[in-house]
Design a protein around this motif. Structure first.
Motif, short mmCIF file in Angstrom:
data_model
loop_
_atom_site.label_atom_id
_atom_site.label_comp_id
_atom_site.label_asym_id
_atom_site.label_seq_id
_atom_site.Cartn_x
_atom_site.Cartn_y
_atom_site.Cartn_z
N ALA A 148 9.15 3.46 -13.53
CA ALA A 148 9.61 2.27 -13.93
C ALA A 148 10.82 2.12 -12.62
CB ALA A 148 10.27 2.55 -15.29
N ILE A 149 11.41 2.93 -12.41
CA ILE A 149 12.38 2.93 -11.18
C ILE A 149 11.69 2.66 -9.94
CG2 ILE A 149 13.93 4.31 -9.60
CD1 ILE A 149 14.59 6.12 -11.72
N ASN A 150 10.50 3.02 -9.56
CA ASN A 150 9.78 2.43 -8.40
C ASN A 150 9.42 0.93 -8.59
OD1 ASN A 150 9.77 4.74 -6.82
ND2 ASN A 150 8.07 5.82 -7.97
N PHE A 151 8.89 0.71 -9.71
CA PHE A 151 8.64 -0.92 -10.00
C PHE A 151 9.80 -1.75 -9.70
CE2 PHE A 151 4.58 0.72 -11.24
CZ PHE A 151 3.67 -0.22 -10.78
N LEU A 152 11.17 -1.15 -10.39
CA LEU A 152 12.13 -2.06 -10.31
C LEU A 152 12.77 -2.13 -8.77
CD1 LEU A 152 14.13 -0.89 -13.42
CD2 LEU A 152 12.96 -2.78 -13.04
N ALA A 153 12.67 -1.14 -8.25
CA ALA A 153 13.13 -1.13 -6.69
C ALA A 153 12.26 -1.61 -5.75
CB ALA A 153 13.47 0.38 -6.42
N GLN A 154 10.87 -1.75 -5.98
CA GLN A 154 9.98 -2.25 -5.19
C GLN A 154 10.25 -3.64 -4.74
OE1 GLN A 154 6.91 -4.40 -6.08
NE2 GLN A 154 7.32 -4.68 -8.01
N LYS A 155 11.18 -4.36 -5.41
CA LYS A 155 11.49 -5.87 -5.08
C LYS A 155 12.44 -5.95 -3.79
CE LYS A 155 15.26 -6.31 -8.45
NZ LYS A 155 15.72 -6.92 -9.53
N VAL A 158 0.89 -1.15 0.00
CA VAL A 158 0.10 0.18 -0.11
C VAL A 158 0.92 1.24 -0.03
CG1 VAL A 158 -1.70 1.20 1.32
CG2 VAL A 158 -1.93 -1.25 1.17
N ILE A 159 2.05 1.17 0.79
CA ILE A 159 2.87 2.09 0.56
C ILE A 159 3.56 2.56 -0.81
CG2 ILE A 159 5.19 3.22 1.39
CD1 ILE A 159 4.57 1.61 4.40
N PHE A 160 3.92 1.54 -1.46
CA PHE A 160 4.24 1.59 -2.67
C PHE A 160 3.14 2.19 -3.67
CE2 PHE A 160 4.26 -0.57 -6.92
CZ PHE A 160 5.53 -0.20 -7.46
N PHE A 161 1.89 1.57 -3.53
CA PHE A 161 0.68 2.22 -4.32
C PHE A 161 0.69 3.77 -4.13
CE2 PHE A 161 -3.81 3.51 -4.19
CZ PHE A 161 -4.13 3.14 -5.58
N ASN A 162 0.71 4.17 -2.86
CA ASN A 162 0.61 5.70 -2.51
C ASN A 162 1.76 6.47 -3.12
OD1 ASN A 162 -2.14 5.79 -1.22
ND2 ASN A 162 -1.21 5.00 0.68
N LEU A 163 2.86 6.02 -3.06
CA LEU A 163 4.09 6.59 -3.36
C LEU A 163 3.94 6.64 -4.75
CD1 LEU A 163 6.98 7.53 -2.93
CD2 LEU A 163 7.74 5.20 -3.30
N VAL A 164 3.62 5.79 -5.53
CA VAL A 164 3.59 5.80 -7.25
C VAL A 164 2.48 6.97 -7.39
CG1 VAL A 164 2.89 4.83 -9.23
CG2 VAL A 164 4.33 3.75 -7.59
N LEU A 165 1.27 6.74 -6.99
CA LEU A 165 0.45 7.89 -7.36
C LEU A 165 0.88 9.24 -6.84
CD1 LEU A 165 -3.12 6.18 -6.60
CD2 LEU A 165 -1.83 6.47 -8.59
N ALA A 166 1.41 9.50 -5.69
CA ALA A 166 1.63 10.78 -5.02
C ALA A 166 2.81 11.30 -6.13
CB ALA A 166 2.36 10.62 -3.78
N ILE A 167 3.83 10.47 -6.50
CA ILE A 167 4.83 11.23 -7.42
C ILE A 167 4.22 11.49 -8.80
CG2 ILE A 167 6.78 10.50 -8.74
CD1 ILE A 167 7.96 8.90 -6.43
#
Length: 318
Positions: A304-311, A235-244
């Motif tokens: 894309a950076i967020n999706f690569l770093a989320q792992k 959920v943090i990841f989801f909010n982070l992507v939308l906020a950016i």
């Protein structure tokens, strides 16, 4: 006894004439259902045309010289070369990046902190949740931004309070050193939407995990760091992507506060505001289209950076 199947019975069955009525009833019913689905999708297809055609047209305009008065003339990579040399564009990117990298962590931290407090089972939860969520609905509106400008102006409430304590006052919205900070505080104030999402995620964390951690001697802070944060990391990841994505597209705040100029001293000249000035102020639609595609590339790169770093930090339950 079971019915005996003879060779003559099989031959008679194989020689039965085909159904003159056409395909089987099940196939006809499936075909009707498919057509019904396409009919319901017609509004979506129509809306997609209104999106795809301008999308492709703007891509073409990005390689043209077009001023709304004359037909577009193909100019090749001239707009890209101009963006590389445009120092004002570079400054608008710095303003936008500063706004994003400061306001997004602060707003998410505030949203998570309030969600943790509301998750304690306090009375009047619905009222508090509505109060905290309301600013996110109106935070980017023109009226609220004008109110914020009045509050932080030379004769605003903030200065009235500071004068009571003998602090030297100034126009916070009129100073290049503090104008962007005022807009960052406005963005942090509108943390209601991610707060509601965080609250829903916190309620899904099993209580058994906290009980096991408490039995192992984990403190409240250790439980939050080792149990809560990993469990709500998606959920943090989801909010982070939308906020950016939302912060990179900021426009209204800078336009209203500076009356469309990006002042004082270009301190609130967001990238979208500069794009607006080029497209609708100078009528340079070719250059504005190129700037819009650059913004798309930048947002796609951050996503894309967020999706690569989320792992490395996002944990999903198996």
């Amino acid at each position: 006894m079971g019915r005996r199947v003879t060779t003559s019975t099989l031959e008679r069955t194989s020689r039965r004439p085909q159904d003159p009525q056409g395909p089987p009833a099940g196939l006809r019913r499936r075909t009707r259902q498919d057509w019904s689905g396409y009919v319901f999708l017609l509004p979506w297809f129509g809306g997609m045309l209104f999106t795809v055609i301008p999308f492709l047209w703007s891509l073409y305009l990005a390689f043209t010289d077009y001023n709304l008065l004359n037909p577009p003339e193909f100019s090749g990579l001239a707009n890209i070369e101009r963006m590389i040399a445009d120092t004002t564009l570079h400054h608008s990117l710095v303003v936008t990046f500063t706004y994003t990298f400061v306001s997004v962590p602060l707003s998410l931290a505030a949203a998570l902190a309030v969600a943790v407090l509301l998750n304690k089972g306090m009375g009047g939860l619905r009222i508090y949740r509505s109060v905290f969520y309301l600013p996110s609905l109106i935070g980017s509106s023109v009226a609220v931004v004008m109110l914020w400008r009045a509050i932080f102006g030379a004769n605003g409430i903030v200065n009235d309070i500071l004068e009571r304590f003998g602090v030297q006052t100034q126009s916070w919205i009129g100073s290049p050193d503090t104008a962007l900070g005022v807009l960052i505080s406005l963005n942090v104030w509108t943390f209601g939407a991610p707060m509601v999402i965080f609250l829903a995620a916190l309620r899904q964390v099993p209580a058994a995990y906290y009980e096991a951690a408490a039995l192992d001697g984990a403190s409240r802070w250790r439980q939050f760091r080792s149990v809560t944060m990993p469990m709500i990391s998606p959920v943090i990841f989801f909010n982070l992507v939308l906020a950016i994505i939302g912060s990179m597209q900021t426009f209204t705040q800078g336009y209203v506060v500076s009356n469309g100029t990006g002042g004082p001293s270009d301190s609130t000249l967001f990238y979208n505001l500069y794009l607006y000035q080029q497209g609708f102020g100078n009528f340079d639609m070719g250059y504005a289209s190129a700037m819009a595609w650059l913004l798309l590339v930048i947002i796609a790169a951050f996503t894309a950076i967020n999706f690569l770093a989320q792992k490395y930090w996002v944990h999903y339950e198996s």
